[in-house]
Design a protein around this motif. Structure first.
Motif, mmCIF file in Angstrom:
data_model
loop_
_atom_site.group_PDB
_atom_site.id
_atom_site.type_symbol
_atom_site.label_atom_id
_atom_site.label_comp_id
_atom_site.label_asym_id
_atom_site.label_seq_id
_atom_site.Cartn_x
_atom_site.Cartn_y
_atom_site.Cartn_z
ATOM 1 N N ASP A 251 0.960 -1.528 0.203
ATOM 2 C CA ASP A 251 -0.051 0.231 -0.090
ATOM 3 C C ASP A 251 0.762 1.752 0.167
ATOM 4 O OD1 ASP A 251 -1.911 -2.009 0.108
ATOM 5 O OD2 ASP A 251 -2.773 -1.175 2.176
ATOM 6 N N VAL A 252 1.918 0.973 0.614
ATOM 7 C CA VAL A 252 3.145 2.173 -0.211
ATOM 8 C C VAL A 252 3.464 2.618 -1.638
ATOM 9 C CG1 VAL A 252 4.982 3.284 0.593
ATOM 10 C CG2 VAL A 252 3.709 1.906 2.281
ATOM 11 N N LEU A 253 2.979 4.229 -1.466
ATOM 12 C CA LEU A 253 4.110 4.158 -2.901
ATOM 13 C C LEU A 253 5.374 4.040 -3.159
ATOM 14 C CD1 LEU A 253 1.069 7.344 -3.699
ATOM 15 C CD2 LEU A 253 0.728 4.615 -4.628
ATOM 16 N N PRO A 254 5.416 4.024 -4.953
ATOM 17 C CA PRO A 254 6.949 3.718 -5.181
ATOM 18 C C PRO A 254 7.885 5.929 -4.859
ATOM 19 C CG PRO A 254 6.069 2.592 -6.817
ATOM 20 C CD PRO A 254 5.069 3.351 -5.985
ATOM 21 N N VAL A 255 8.496 5.698 -4.707
ATOM 22 C CA VAL A 255 9.160 7.064 -4.711
ATOM 23 C C VAL A 255 10.320 7.136 -5.940
ATOM 24 C CG1 VAL A 255 10.381 6.772 -3.096
ATOM 25 C CG2 VAL A 255 9.752 9.306 -3.261
ATOM 26 N N TYR A 256 10.550 7.957 -6.434
ATOM 27 C CA TYR A 256 11.843 8.228 -7.185
ATOM 28 C C TYR A 256 12.323 9.513 -7.298
ATOM 29 C CZ TYR A 256 14.092 6.685 -11.253
ATOM 30 O OH TYR A 256 15.553 6.310 -12.087
ATOM 31 N N TRP A 257 13.302 9.457 -7.470
ATOM 32 C CA TRP A 257 14.248 10.841 -7.563
ATOM 33 C C TRP A 257 14.640 10.980 -8.514
ATOM 34 C CZ3 TRP A 257 13.572 8.608 -2.800
ATOM 35 C CH2 TRP A 257 13.175 9.568 -1.657
ATOM 36 N N SER A 258 14.814 12.025 -9.306
ATOM 37 C CA SER A 258 15.085 12.398 -10.788
ATOM 38 C C SER A 258 15.637 13.800 -10.683
ATOM 39 C CB SER A 258 13.944 12.329 -11.956
ATOM 40 O OG SER A 258 12.993 11.468 -11.937
ATOM 41 N N GLY A 259 16.711 13.569 -11.537
ATOM 42 C CA GLY A 259 18.114 14.795 -11.309
ATOM 43 C C GLY A 259 17.595 15.835 -12.382
ATOM 44 N N CYS A 260 16.669 15.600 -13.583
ATOM 45 C CA CYS A 260 16.442 16.564 -14.621
ATOM 46 C C CYS A 260 14.693 16.448 -15.046
ATOM 47 C CB CYS A 260 17.010 17.324 -15.857
ATOM 48 S SG CYS A 260 17.179 15.573 -16.539
ATOM 49 N N GLU A 261 14.298 17.184 -15.572
ATOM 50 C CA GLU A 261 12.908 17.303 -16.013
ATOM 51 C C GLU A 261 12.734 15.780 -16.612
ATOM 52 O OE1 GLU A 261 10.196 18.472 -15.742
ATOM 53 O OE2 GLU A 261 11.034 20.854 -14.938
#
Length: 459
Positions: A395-405
């Motif tokens: 039930d926990v959403l994945p999370v993603y860090w992005s360095g640009c658009e």
């Protein structure tokens, strides 16, 4: 599938492969395709050796269940290709970039086939066998659709090497984990174990056919996309890049299949299964055997971590690994005792073996210093946020860090987007199925960990 098509691509497909390397700030990058995520222990050892001898000593798992090697010298292409061929990881130079095939990684490892209908997934169709058969067809590059050869545009589209390196085949055993990734050509096994559904993207209509015909039918669907792409005059990489009226028709696909000797029927209305990714942990299977599902922190393993997993599979498992599109690995064929021991060893080595880990479902692009376009060292910033425990797994959403658009490698479906900007990080909950832009806000660094944790548990 995305509701907003892309009208065209201004530049050619630059998706890297095992032979066409990408020049990054930290050296060359090679992407090794693993159809269905399938990899023998011996092949895994070869990849570890290459990462250690030619690369930066790490292996990255991508969102298609492939493996990337980074920090390679520019002149290593011939040596790299030769060793991959010798290991059976490069069966076709011409078609290696189109071997993007994801398959349900727990197929045949959980559930049971005893006729009881208790809500469990029975996974009776071996979609890994589909993956192997489809890969062989892709690499052969021969036209199986004799009935279509008379039509010029379709004959021209028969060479599948014209597919983009981003085009995705999805093989779902009925649990819905692969459907959630929105492939371009999707096969779903039906519960009777004898039939499969085939559709473009994840919308109907679909075509129902015998399970044994599924790999060849997927190949013909890809050819239908290439024919539609040529007719549109648009440089589309994926089905969703075409406007709805330009996309390949399921009705026409049914005709193509019939002409190729594949019996099928149209399913006008369709509700596809949608299920979660397999969480890290032990998977109880048949015949007293277990599988162990693990995840790599931010999708990256050291050579030592990779070898630890490969050697566990060789010594106590089935001698194979299943690399997953969720940046994880499944080790099948373990006894309960061996599985428990390896789970402890993997955890001690820094791998994710519990859905309660904050690293579960977390990912990041390369960021600085590896990527010149990145505005931040996203991996270091992500690590600073991933503390404590999660309240629950699926039930926990994945999370993603992005360095640009560009958001390279971001997950599909519903996810927490942490985007680096000139003013800091901007946070939003995104849903690929939703219309309109997501509401985003800039979060101060001191508040980022709490903001990410709160966003991941948003219902």
């Amino acid at each position: 599938m995305s509701a907003t098509p892309t009208s065209g691509r201004e530049s050619g497909d630059r998706c890297p492969g095992a032979l066409r390397l990408h020049a990054a700030d930290d050296g060359a990058l090679a992407r090794v395709r693993l159809p269905g995520g399938l990899l023998t222990s011996a092949q895994a050892e070869v990849l570890a050796d290459l990462a250690e001898e030619l690369g930066d000593g790490r292996l990255d798992i991508t969102s298609r269940g492939n493996v990337q090697l980074r920090g390679l010298p520019d002149a290593c292409g011939a040596a790299l290709g030769g060793r991959l061929r010798a290991a059976g990881l490069l069966p076709s130079d011409r078609h290696e970039r189109i071997r993007n095939v994801v398959a349900s990684p727990l197929c045949g490892l959980d559930g049971r086939d005893d006729g009881r209908d208790d809500g469990r997934t029975d996974a009776r169709v071996d979609v890994q066998a589909w993956a192997r058969a489809l890969d062989a067809l892709l690499c052969a590059g021969e036209d199986e659709a004799e009935g279509d050869a008379a039509e010029e545009t379709e004959a021209e589209a028969s060479d599948l090497s014209g597919l983009s390196g981003r085009f995705l085949f999805g093989l779902d055993d009925g649990r819905g984990d692969i459907v959630a990734l929105a492939p371009d050509v999707t096969l779903i096994a039906e519960r009777d174990g004898r039939h499969a559904l085939l559709c473009f993207g994840t919308t109907g209509p679909a075509v129902r056919l015998a399970a044994g015909d599924a790999p060849r039918a997927a190949l013909l669907a890809a050819r239908a996309f290439l024919a539609a792409q040529r007719a549109s005059g648009v440089g589309a990489w994926r089905v969703r890049d075409l406007a709805p009226e330009q996309r390949p028709s399921p009705e026409r696909l049914a005709e193509r299949l019939a002409a190729a000797g594949i019996t099928c029927s149209l399913v006008p209305r369709l509700t596809l299964p949608h299920g979660p990714a397999p969480p890290p942990g032990a998977v109880h299977g048949r015949d007293g055997r277990w599988a162990l599902s693990l995840a790599a922190p931010l999708g990256r393993l050291t050579v030592d971590q990779w070898r630890l997993v490969a050697r566990a599979a060789a010594r106590d498992g089935a001698g194979e690994l299943r690399v997953t599109p969720w940046r994880g690995i499944v080790v099948p064929g373990l006894t309960a005792v061996a599985g428990a021991a390896h789970r402890t060893a993997f955890a001690d080595a820094g791998l994710v073996v519990s859905p309660g880990s904050p690293w579960h479902g977390a990912g990041a692009c390369a960021g600085r210093p590896g990527c010149a376009k990145s505005l931040a060292d996203v991996r270091a910033d992500a690590a600073a946020c991933l503390t404590g425990t999660l309240p629950g797994g699926a039930d926990v959403l994945p999370v993603y860090w992005s360095g640009c658009e560009r958001r390279c490698g971001h997950p599909g479906g519903r996810w927490v987007d942490v985007l680096a900007t000139d003013e800091g990080y901007r946070l939003a909950v995104r849903d690929d199925a939703a219309r309109g832009p997501a509401t985003a806000r800039t979060v101060p660094a001191r508040e980022m960990a709490d903001a990410v944790a709160a966003a991941r548990t948003t219902t």
